[in-house]
Motif scaffolding. Sequence first.
Motif, short mmCIF file in Angstrom:
data_model
loop_
_atom_site.label_atom_id
_atom_site.label_comp_id
_atom_site.label_asym_id
_atom_site.label_seq_id
_atom_site.Cartn_x
_atom_site.Cartn_y
_atom_site.Cartn_z
N THR A 60 0.84 -1.19 0.00
CA THR A 60 0.00 0.00 0.00
C THR A 60 0.87 1.24 0.00
O THR A 60 2.06 1.21 0.32
CB THR A 60 -0.91 0.03 1.23
N ILE A 83 -2.35 -7.88 0.36
CA ILE A 83 -2.21 -6.42 0.36
C ILE A 83 -1.69 -6.04 1.73
O ILE A 83 -2.39 -6.15 2.73
CB ILE A 83 -3.55 -5.74 0.07
N VAL A 86 -2.26 -2.31 5.17
CA VAL A 86 -3.59 -1.73 5.05
C VAL A 86 -3.95 -0.98 6.33
O VAL A 86 -3.63 -1.43 7.45
CB VAL A 86 -4.64 -2.83 4.76
N THR A 90 -9.82 0.06 7.44
CA THR A 90 -10.31 -0.37 6.13
C THR A 90 -10.72 -1.83 6.18
O THR A 90 -9.96 -2.68 6.63
CB THR A 90 -9.22 -0.18 5.06
N LYS A 92 -12.30 -5.32 4.05
CA LYS A 92 -12.17 -5.93 2.73
C LYS A 92 -13.34 -5.50 1.83
O LYS A 92 -13.15 -5.28 0.63
CB LYS A 92 -12.12 -7.46 2.86
N LEU A 95 -12.68 -1.97 0.65
CA LEU A 95 -11.61 -1.95 -0.34
C LEU A 95 -12.10 -2.46 -1.69
O LEU A 95 -11.76 -1.91 -2.74
CB LEU A 95 -10.43 -2.79 0.15
N LEU A 112 -5.73 -9.26 3.62
CA LEU A 112 -5.30 -7.92 4.02
C LEU A 112 -4.38 -8.01 5.22
O LEU A 112 -4.70 -8.69 6.20
CB LEU A 112 -6.51 -7.04 4.37
#
Length: 209
Positions: A60, A83, A86, A90, A92, A95, A112
């Motif tokens: 990120t 990812i 994060v 946030t 999933k 996102l 994540l």
Amino acid sequence: MRRQRTQTQQSARPRRGGFVFSALVWLFVCYALGFAIFVVALPRPALEPAGKADAIVALTGEGGRLAPAVLLLEHGGGKRLLITGVNKATSKRNLKSLLQDAGSAFDCCADLGFAAADTRGNAEEAAQWARQHNYRSLIVVTTSYHMPRSLAEFGAQMPDVTLVPFPVPSEERNPPAWQTFRRLHGEYVKFLASLARITFQGLAARADA
């Protein structure tokens, strides 16, 4: 005798001053040359990774890093996608709503990571994830100027894992020249710091072995 000593000391001071000045000049030249080489050697953004791998890791930072990684996952470029770094606020679902190409593969096979706060943390988080899934190769997705430091940190954490770079363009298009210079110079300083730390840790580990 005292007069001769005084004259000798006085003549030595300019020589020492000249040596220090010359050393500083050479240090600056080497630093500037290294920065120029760093900029010239940066990988160009690619439309696809240079090879295949077991899984994908997206770092990120800029939003433009995530979309290519998700698209690669949806087209079978890797078994799973991590990812890393994060924001903890946030989810999933949130996102996915921001990523147009996120589909069924994102639902089942995207993870994540919330622990990382910097590139070194990204590498540590990705290494733990790769060991958990027994992955032997990873596609690393990040911006082109961030790729050298990312590969250095990932390589230090996962020396036995093959890393396939997938450099993507910066999200900001045609920034002012001063802003580009500041960004690249800042990344160069961080890259040198990472190399110095990784080298020192490697030497310390060999000494303890």
